[in-house]
Design a protein around this motif. Structure first.
Motif, PDB file in Angstrom:
ATOM      1  N   ALA A  73      20.584  22.956 -11.465  1.00  0.00           N
ATOM      2  CA  ALA A  73      19.621  22.828 -10.364  1.00  0.00           C
ATOM      3  C   ALA A  73      18.448  21.947 -10.764  1.00  0.00           C
ATOM      4  N   ILE A  74      17.968  22.076 -12.001  1.00  0.00           N
ATOM      5  CA  ILE A  74      16.874  21.223 -12.475  1.00  0.00           C
ATOM      6  C   ILE A  74      17.289  19.750 -12.415  1.00  0.00           C
ATOM      7  N   VAL A  75      18.509  19.453 -12.848  1.00  0.00           N
ATOM      8  CA  VAL A  75      18.995  18.068 -12.826  1.00  0.00           C
ATOM      9  C   VAL A  75      19.088  17.557 -11.392  1.00  0.00           C
ATOM     10  N   MET A  76      19.592  18.389 -10.481  1.00  0.00           N
ATOM     11  CA  MET A  76      19.708  17.976  -9.085  1.00  0.00           C
ATOM     12  C   MET A  76      18.340  17.736  -8.455  1.00  0.00           C
ATOM     13  N   TYR A  77      17.402  18.623  -8.724  1.00  0.00           N
ATOM     14  CA  TYR A  77      16.046  18.430  -8.196  1.00  0.00           C
ATOM     15  C   TYR A  77      15.377  17.211  -8.824  1.00  0.00           C
ATOM     16  N   PHE A  78      15.616  16.970 -10.112  1.00  0.00           N
ATOM     17  CA  PHE A  78      15.036  15.808 -10.790  1.00  0.00           C
ATOM     18  C   PHE A  78      15.473  14.527 -10.087  1.00  0.00           C
ATOM     19  N   GLY A  79      16.770  14.428  -9.808  1.00  0.00           N
ATOM     20  CA  GLY A  79      17.266  13.253  -9.106  1.00  0.00           C
ATOM     21  C   GLY A  79      16.685  13.113  -7.717  1.00  0.00           C
ATOM     22  N   PHE A  80      16.556  14.240  -7.024  1.00  0.00           N
ATOM     23  CA  PHE A  80      16.038  14.196  -5.669  1.00  0.00           C
ATOM     24  C   PHE A  80      14.569  13.770  -5.648  1.00  0.00           C
ATOM     25  N   GLN A  81      13.766  14.355  -6.551  1.00  0.00           N
ATOM     26  CA  GLN A  81      12.349  13.988  -6.583  1.00  0.00           C
ATOM     27  C   GLN A  81      12.170  12.535  -6.988  1.00  0.00           C
ATOM     28  N   GLY A  82      12.981  12.074  -7.938  1.00  0.00           N
ATOM     29  CA  GLY A  82      12.839  10.703  -8.404  1.00  0.00           C
ATOM     30  C   GLY A  82      13.111   9.680  -7.325  1.00  0.00           C
ATOM     31  N   ILE A  83      14.112   9.923  -6.491  1.00  0.00           N
ATOM     32  CA  ILE A  83      14.444   8.930  -5.471  1.00  0.00           C
ATOM     33  C   ILE A  83      13.566   9.049  -4.238  1.00  0.00           C
ATOM     34  N   THR A  84      13.271  10.278  -3.812  1.00  0.00           N
ATOM     35  CA  THR A  84      12.483  10.416  -2.582  1.00  0.00           C
ATOM     36  C   THR A  84      11.019  10.048  -2.777  1.00  0.00           C
ATOM     37  N   ALA A  85      10.510  10.153  -4.001  1.00  0.00           N
ATOM     38  CA  ALA A  85       9.100   9.851  -4.230  1.00  0.00           C
ATOM     39  C   ALA A  85       8.770   8.395  -3.949  1.00  0.00           C
ATOM     40  N   LEU A  86       9.672   7.490  -4.319  1.00  0.00           N
ATOM     41  CA  LEU A  86       9.347   6.069  -4.264  1.00  0.00           C
ATOM     42  C   LEU A  86      10.344   5.232  -3.476  1.00  0.00           C
ATOM     43  N   VAL A  87      11.242   5.872  -2.718  1.00  0.00           N
ATOM     44  CA  VAL A  87      12.254   5.094  -2.011  1.00  0.00           C
ATOM     45  C   VAL A  87      11.634   4.212  -0.930  1.00  0.00           C
ATOM     46  N   THR A  88      10.551   4.655  -0.287  1.00  0.00           N
ATOM     47  CA  THR A  88       9.934   3.793   0.729  1.00  0.00           C
ATOM     48  C   THR A  88       9.299   2.565   0.078  1.00  0.00           C
ATOM     49  N   ILE A  89       8.668   2.743  -1.082  1.00  0.00           N
ATOM     50  CA  ILE A  89       8.135   1.590  -1.808  1.00  0.00           C
ATOM     51  C   ILE A  89       9.275   0.664  -2.234  1.00  0.00           C
ATOM     52  N   TYR A  90      10.398   1.250  -2.640  1.00  0.00           N
ATOM     53  CA  TYR A  90      11.563   0.448  -3.031  1.00  0.00           C
ATOM     54  C   TYR A  90      12.051  -0.400  -1.862  1.00  0.00           C
ATOM     55  N   LEU A  91      12.130   0.194  -0.679  1.00  0.00           N
ATOM     56  CA  LEU A  91      12.621  -0.526   0.486  1.00  0.00           C
ATOM     57  C   LEU A  91      11.645  -1.594   0.959  1.00  0.00           C
ATOM     58  N   VAL A  92      10.340  -1.276   0.943  1.00  0.00           N
ATOM     59  CA  VAL A  92       9.330  -2.180   1.504  1.00  0.00           C
ATOM     60  C   VAL A  92       8.933  -3.258   0.511  1.00  0.00           C
ATOM     61  N   ASP A  93       8.672  -2.857  -0.740  1.00  0.00           N
ATOM     62  CA  ASP A  93       8.135  -3.798  -1.719  1.00  0.00           C
ATOM     63  C   ASP A  93       9.199  -4.403  -2.634  1.00  0.00           C
ATOM     64  N   GLU A  94      10.088  -3.580  -3.179  1.00  0.00           N
ATOM     65  CA  GLU A  94      11.077  -4.073  -4.138  1.00  0.00           C
ATOM     66  C   GLU A  94      12.163  -4.904  -3.460  1.00  0.00           C
ATOM     67  N   ARG A  95      12.787  -4.326  -2.417  1.00  0.00           N
ATOM     68  CA  ARG A  95      13.846  -5.064  -1.723  1.00  0.00           C
ATOM     69  C   ARG A  95      13.293  -5.968  -0.621  1.00  0.00           C
ATOM     70  N   ALA A  96      12.123  -5.658  -0.108  1.00  0.00           N
ATOM     71  CA  ALA A  96      11.456  -6.471   0.924  1.00  0.00           C
ATOM     72  C   ALA A  96      12.353  -6.732   2.136  1.00  0.00           C
ATOM     73  N   LEU A  97      13.104  -5.701   2.509  1.00  0.00           N
ATOM     74  CA  LEU A  97      14.015  -5.830   3.645  1.00  0.00           C
ATOM     75  C   LEU A  97      13.603  -4.956   4.829  1.00  0.00           C
ATOM     76  N   PHE A  98      12.585  -4.114   4.651  1.00  0.00           N
ATOM     77  CA  PHE A  98      12.190  -3.167   5.684  1.00  0.00           C
ATOM     78  C   PHE A  98      10.670  -3.122   5.796  1.00  0.00           C
ATOM     79  N   THR A  99      10.183  -2.848   7.013  1.00  0.00           N
ATOM     80  CA  THR A  99       8.756  -2.612   7.213  1.00  0.00           C
ATOM     81  C   THR A  99       8.433  -1.156   6.887  1.00  0.00           C
ATOM     82  N   GLN A 100       7.134  -0.826   6.836  1.00  0.00           N
ATOM     83  CA  GLN A 100       6.724   0.558   6.598  1.00  0.00           C
ATOM     84  C   GLN A 100       7.293   1.490   7.668  1.00  0.00           C
ATOM     85  N   GLY A 101       7.248   1.072   8.936  1.00  0.00           N
ATOM     86  CA  GLY A 101       7.786   1.910  10.004  1.00  0.00           C
ATOM     87  C   GLY A 101       9.284   2.129   9.870  1.00  0.00           C
TER      88      GLY A 101
END
Length: 426
Positions: free
Chosen positions: A242-270
Motif C-alpha cells: 500500500a505504501i508503494v501504491m500511494y507513493f506512486g499515486f502521490q508522485g504523479i498526481t502532485a505534479l501532473v498538471t505542471i507536466y502537462l502545461v510546462d514540460e509537454r506544453a501541449l495543454f492549457t491550465q484549464g
C-alpha cells in the motif's frame, strides 16, 4: 426501514459528503498548482513539490493521533473537528503573501483533513460490519468524485477569481458537512439498541462516543499492541504494498498538471485541470467496481491486478506524443485508485478490535508520510531535466507492488481458515 437502518444510511451519506470535500480540496491544490506558482515569483518545481509533500506529510502525521482520539472520544467527534479545522485553514490561505506562508497553511490544511481518515474507516467498518468493503468503497468513490469535480471547477474559475478566493469558497461546504456528520452520528447511536457485533465473531463493540464498551488500554499499551499487530506477514506485506501504491499515486498526481502545461506544453491550465479531474472520475468507478469484485473474489488477487494494470498509463504518459493519447493516459491513471477500499478493508481486518483506531491511524501515518516524499522526488528530478525519468521510476515501483500483492493470497487463506466470518472485509 427501521430507524437504525435509516440512521446508518444517513451516516454513510454524511461521512461520504465530508470525504467529498476533504479529498477534493486536497487535489484542488495540485490541480491549480501552475496558477499558484505563477503568483509567487521564483518558485521552482522542487518548491512546488515540497508544498505538496507538506500537504500529504502533515495529513499522514495526524493519522496516528486521530486513531488514538477515535478510540477514546469517538469517531464522530474527530470527524467533526477535522471538517471545522479544514474550513478554517482554507480561509487562512487569504493570509499567504509569500510562498513560505503558503507552504505553512498547506500543511495546516493537510493536518486538518488528516484527522478524517482513520475514524472514517473504523466507523464505517464497525457500523457496516456486514459489508465493510462496499461502505468504504462508496465513501472513497464519493471522495474521488470530489477530487474529480472540484479540481476541474477550480481550474476553470481560478483565472477569474484568483486561487485564494477559489479555495475560500469551499469553506462553507466543510461547515455543512460537519453539521451533517454530527446529526447523523447522534441519530445512528440513538437508533442502536445493542452493540454492533464484530465480523470476526469477537465481543460486540459498543459505540465509543457512548462509552459503553470495555475501557480502552493506556496509550503506551495501545501503541505497543498496534506495533505488534502489523508485524505479521499478512499485514506487513499489505502495508508495504500500500505504501508503494500511494507513493506512486502521490508522485504523479502532485505534479501532473505542471507536466502537462510546462514540460509537454501541449495543454492549457484549464485543459490540464479538466483532465486531472477526469482522472478521479475513473478512480471513483474503479473504487466502486473493486469494492464489489473483492466481495466475491480473493481481494489480494484484485489488488495485484489493479497494480499491474496501473503500470501502463504511467508509461504511456511518457512515451506518447499525441494529445489524445497523453490525455487518455492521464485519465487511466485513476485505475490505480481502485486498490484503496480493498486494501483498507484488508488491513483493518488484520487489526485487534480494542486498538483498531490506534493501529489503523499508525498505519495510515506510515502510508502518507512516506508517500508524501514522492512529490519532492519528482520535483527534484524535474528541475534537473529528468521529469520523464521520475515518472518511469513510479511505474517501476507500481510493478513491484503487484509482485508484493501476489504474495498475499496464501496469507489470506490462513485468515479465512483462522475463523473470520466476513470474507468481504478482506
Amino acid at each position: 426501514m427501521t430507524r437504525d437502518d435509516s440512521g446508518r444510511g444517513l451516516l454513510l451519506a454524511s461521512v461520504a459528503i465530508g470525504w467529498f470535500f476533504a479529498l477534493g480540496l486536497r487535489f484542488v491544490l495540485p490541480g491549480i498548482l501552475p496558477t499558484i506558482r505563477e503568483s509567487f515569483p521564483h518558485a521552482t518545481e522542487t518548491q512546488a513539490g515540497i508544498a505538496i509533500t507538506m500537504l500529504w506529510a502533515t495529513y499522514g502525521l495526524t493519522q496516528f493521533p486521530a486513531g488514538i482520539a477515535a478510540d477514546r472520544v469517538g469517531e464522530a467527534r474527530v470527524l467533526v473537528a477535522s471538517l471545522v479545522l479544514a474550513a478554517a485553514s482554507l480561509l487562512a490561505f487569504t493570509f499567504t503573501p509569500v510562498f513560505s506562508l503558503f507552504v505553512v497553511v498547506t500543511g495546516l490544511f493537510g493536518a486538518a483533513t488528516g484527522l478524517y481518515g482513520p475514524p472514517r474507516g473504523t466507523l464505517l467498518a464497525r457500523v457496516f460490519s456486514d459489508r465493510a468493503d462496499r461502505a468504504i468503497g462508496l465513501t472513497l468513490a464519493a471522495g474521488s468524485l470530489g477530487a474529480a469535480a472540484l479540481p476541474a471547477i477550480a481550474a476553470l474559475v481560478v483565472d477569474g477569481l484568483g486561487w485564494r478566493v477559489t479555495l475560500g469558497l469551499a469553506a462553507p461546504g466543510f461547515a455543512i458537512a460537519a453539521v451533517a456528520v454530527h446529526i447523523a452520528a447522534r441519530r445512528t447511536d440513538d437508533g442502536r439498541e445493542t452493540a454492533t457485533p464484530r465480523p470476526d465473531g469477537g465481543d460486540p463493540e459498543s459505540t465509543p462516543t457512548e462509552g459503553g464498551g470495555e475501557p480502552s488500554p493506556s496509550i503506551p499499551a495501545a501503541i505497543r499492541a498496534a506495533a505488534g499487530s502489523v508485524r505479521n506477514r499478512r499485514a506487513g506485506l499489505a502495508i508495504v504494498a500500500a505504501i508503494v501504491m500511494y507513493f506512486g499515486f502521490q508522485g504523479i498526481t502532485a505534479l501532473v498538471t505542471i507536466y502537462l502545461v510546462d514540460e509537454r506544453a501541449l495543454f492549457t491550465q484549464g485543459e490540464a485541470g479538466v483532465l486531472f479531474g477526469g482522472l478521479f472520475v475513473v478512480g471513483a468507478l474503479s473504487q466502486w467496481l473493486a469494492g464489489w469484485i473483492a466481495t466475491d473474489r480473493r481481494s489480494a488477487r484484485v489488488l495485484a491486478g489493479i497494480a499491474a494494470v496501473s503500470v501502463f498509463p504511467l508509461i504511456g504518459l511518457v512515451v506518447f506524443d499525441h494529445r489524445l493519447l497523453i490525455g487518455a493516459s492521464v485519465l487511466l491513471i485513476g485505475i490505480r485508485m481502485g486498490f484503496a477500499p480493498v486494501s483498507n478493508a484488508f488491513i483493518i481486518d488484520c487489526l485487534p478490535a480494542e486498538i483498531e483506531g490506534t493501529a489503523w491511524g499508525g498505519v495510515r501515518s506510515a502510508l502518507f508520510v512516506v508517500s508524501s516524499l514522492a512529490s519532492t522526488m519528482v520535483g527534484i528530478l524535474a528541475d534537473i531535466g529528468r521529469f520523464d525519468g521520475g515518472i518511469l521510476v513510479l511505474a517501476a515501483l507500481t510493478g513491484f507492488a503487484a509482485v508484493l500483492y501476489l504474495a498475499l493470497p496464501s496469507c489470506e487463506a490462513r485468515r479465512l481458515l483462522g475463523g473470520s466470518t466476513d470474507e468481504s472485509s478482506g
